[in-house]
Scaffold this active site. Structure first.
Site, PDB file in Angstrom:
ATOM      1  N   HIS A 182       0.269  -3.750   6.409  1.00  0.00           N
ATOM      2  CA  HIS A 182      -1.060  -3.863   7.049  1.00  0.00           C
ATOM      3  C   HIS A 182      -2.298  -4.210   6.297  1.00  0.00           C
ATOM      4  O   HIS A 182      -3.348  -4.233   6.625  1.00  0.00           O
ATOM      5  CB  HIS A 182      -1.166  -2.374   7.536  1.00  0.00           C
ATOM      6  CG  HIS A 182      -1.590  -1.396   6.223  1.00  0.00           C
ATOM      7  ND1 HIS A 182      -0.336  -0.852   5.589  1.00  0.00           N
ATOM      8  CD2 HIS A 182      -2.615  -0.721   5.841  1.00  0.00           C
ATOM      9  CE1 HIS A 182      -0.883  -0.164   4.603  1.00  0.00           C
ATOM     10  NE2 HIS A 182      -2.085  -0.235   4.713  1.00  0.00           N
ATOM     11  N   CYS A 193      -7.365  -2.996   3.654  1.00  0.00           N
ATOM     12  CA  CYS A 193      -7.077  -1.951   3.504  1.00  0.00           C
ATOM     13  C   CYS A 193      -7.623  -1.296   2.358  1.00  0.00           C
ATOM     14  O   CYS A 193      -8.727  -0.475   2.155  1.00  0.00           O
ATOM     15  CB  CYS A 193      -5.748  -1.431   3.560  1.00  0.00           C
ATOM     16  SG  CYS A 193      -5.352   0.280   3.538  1.00  0.00           S
ATOM     17  N   SER A 207       0.742   3.902   1.664  1.00  0.00           N
ATOM     18  CA  SER A 207       0.996   4.288   3.050  1.00  0.00           C
ATOM     19  C   SER A 207       2.472   3.805   3.666  1.00  0.00           C
ATOM     20  O   SER A 207       3.039   4.287   4.506  1.00  0.00           O
ATOM     21  CB  SER A 207      -0.139   4.262   3.891  1.00  0.00           C
ATOM     22  OG  SER A 207      -0.670   3.143   4.033  1.00  0.00           O
ATOM     23  N   HIS A 230       4.931   5.603   2.233  1.00  0.00           N
ATOM     24  CA  HIS A 230       5.343   6.742   3.081  1.00  0.00           C
ATOM     25  C   HIS A 230       6.286   6.614   3.940  1.00  0.00           C
ATOM     26  O   HIS A 230       7.095   7.623   4.442  1.00  0.00           O
ATOM     27  CB  HIS A 230       4.033   7.334   3.870  1.00  0.00           C
ATOM     28  CG  HIS A 230       3.176   8.062   2.838  1.00  0.00           C
ATOM     29  ND1 HIS A 230       3.482   8.571   1.611  1.00  0.00           N
ATOM     30  CD2 HIS A 230       1.769   8.244   2.768  1.00  0.00           C
ATOM     31  CE1 HIS A 230       2.507   9.151   0.989  1.00  0.00           C
ATOM     32  NE2 HIS A 230       1.355   8.869   1.661  1.00  0.00           N
ATOM     33  N   CYS A 289       0.968  -1.274  -0.066  1.00  0.00           N
ATOM     34  CA  CYS A 289      -0.037   0.076  -0.033  1.00  0.00           C
ATOM     35  C   CYS A 289       0.998   1.284   0.062  1.00  0.00           C
ATOM     36  O   CYS A 289       1.960   1.245   0.500  1.00  0.00           O
ATOM     37  CB  CYS A 289      -0.877   0.056   1.211  1.00  0.00           C
ATOM     38  SG  CYS A 289      -2.063   1.283   1.548  1.00  0.00           S
TER      39      CYS A 289
END
Length: 380
Positions: A69, A180, A49, A52, A47
């Protein structure tokens, strides 16, 4: 299982510091303590994120850390007091937990659990379990946890509030996306925006989450779904999943919000920012109709970023809102979403662009950086 109560040695992708490649390391995973669950991960998605943290954009993150996640797996063992899952159950770890006791869980219009790091920043500062210790070690060093889940490892340990049982026949390589990306995008359309039949929508960013927003808008009956991205290679997939038009901001001299306003007689009913870029958040807001438009912030921005605009943009009637996990109460909603997927009420196949072995994780992130992937799923 014969590993219950014992330390498990396994492989994990450890991020030792920002802007470094993941290293496949042998780690030790301690047994679950009371009200904890140890899970054998079968599949996990990559993902934005996670990226990041890889890029060092989350300034309060501690390293070394095990990211991930968006996973699915099988319960290996449970700690004392765990009643909601048992060894052998197929499960999805929940980055947005559900304790069922706090005000956030009790509020019908809320899906925030007060144990979440997104509320009080407890876990994001410590990267530890609720007792301020980690279940991961490598080469004698503590390895930190990531948003209640840490799925880039063969085994992980989560709190019982951060895991939910799913259907025994669920295809884990697909349903991991419900952990997610799919749920976040789809729910942003049907739960947070509450897209209506005949409405117009603009979706900024055509990664896995943005494309899931398009799926939600289509299912909700939107008459026009305008897909926006600077990578025109994504347009074919966007149209396949329900977009009626595609726009590349690079093809226009005017700001993108003016382009969208001209296309839609003053702005769309619903706009979605699915990137995590604050400038684009403002563009999405300006793309919505000034008297009745709703903008939903879906993308996760870097931790120190801020957004700035005149309050008059809202004074005329616009609505700006956001939400995590598409507004779904995680433990209540995930099993139903899995069942809906199995009943083919929606499909996620179009989001799965690449499947790689877990040891190829760095290649998966390279595909993300090059804009060549939608969702890469790693299998163990």
């Amino acid at each position: 299982m014969d590993t219950a109560g014992k330390v498990i040695k396994c492989k994990a992708a450890v991020l030792w510091g920002p802007r470094q490649p993941f290293k496949i390391e042998e780690i030790e995973v301690a047994p679950p303590k009371a009200h904890e669950v140890r899970i054998k991960i079968v599949a996990t998605g990559i993902c934005r994120s996670d990226d990041h943290v890889l890029e060092g954009l989350m300034k309060d993150k501690k390293y070394p850390v095990i990211l991930g996640h968006e996973g699915a797996g099988i319960v290996e063992s449970i700690g004392d007091g765990v009643t909601n899952v048992k060894p052998g159950d197929k499960v999805i770890p929940l980055f947005l937990p559900y304790c069922g006791k706090c005000r956030g869980c009790a509020e019908p219009k809320s899906n925030f659990c007060y144990t979440s790091e997104y509320v009080f920043n407890i876990t994001i500062i410590s990267g530890l379990m609720s007792d301020n210790t980690s279940r991961f070690t490598c080469k004698g060093q503590v390895i930190y946890n990531h948003i209640n889940t840490s799925t880039f490892t063969e085994y992980t340990v989560v709190d019982e509030s951060s895991v939910v049982k799913i259907h025994d026949d669920a295809p884990l390589e697909k349903v991991c996306l419900i952990g997610c990306g799919f749920s976040t995008g789809y729910g942003s359309a049907v739960n947070l925006a509450k897209v209506e039949p005949g409405s117009t929508c603009a979706v900024f960013g055509l990664g896995g989450i943005g494309l899931s927003v398009i799926i939600g808008c289509k299912i909700a009956g939107a008459s026009r779904i305008i897909a926006i991205d600077v990578n025109s290679k994504k347009f074919e997939k966007a149209k396949e999943l329900g977009a009626t038009e595609c726009v590349n901001p690079k093809d226009y001299e005017n700001p993108i919000h003016e382009v969208i306003m001209n296309m839609t007689d003053g702005g769309v009913h619903y706009s979605f920012e699915c990137i995590g870029n604050t400038d684009i958040m403002v563009s999405a807001l300006l793309s919505s109709h000034l008297s009745c438009g709703t903008t939903v912030i879906v993308g996760v921005s870097p931790s120190l970023s801020t957004i700035s605009f005149t309050p008059r943009l809202l004074l005329t009637g616009r609505t700006l809102k956001g939400g995590l996990f598409g507004g779904f109460k995680s433990k209540e909603s995930v099993p139903q979403l899995v069942s809906d997927l199995m009943a083919e009420k929606f499909k996620v196949d179009g989001l799965l662009s690449h499947k790689l072995l877990f040891t190829e994780i760095n290649k998966g992130f390279e595909l993300l950086h090059k804009g060549e992937s939608i969702r890469t799923v790693l299998t163990f």
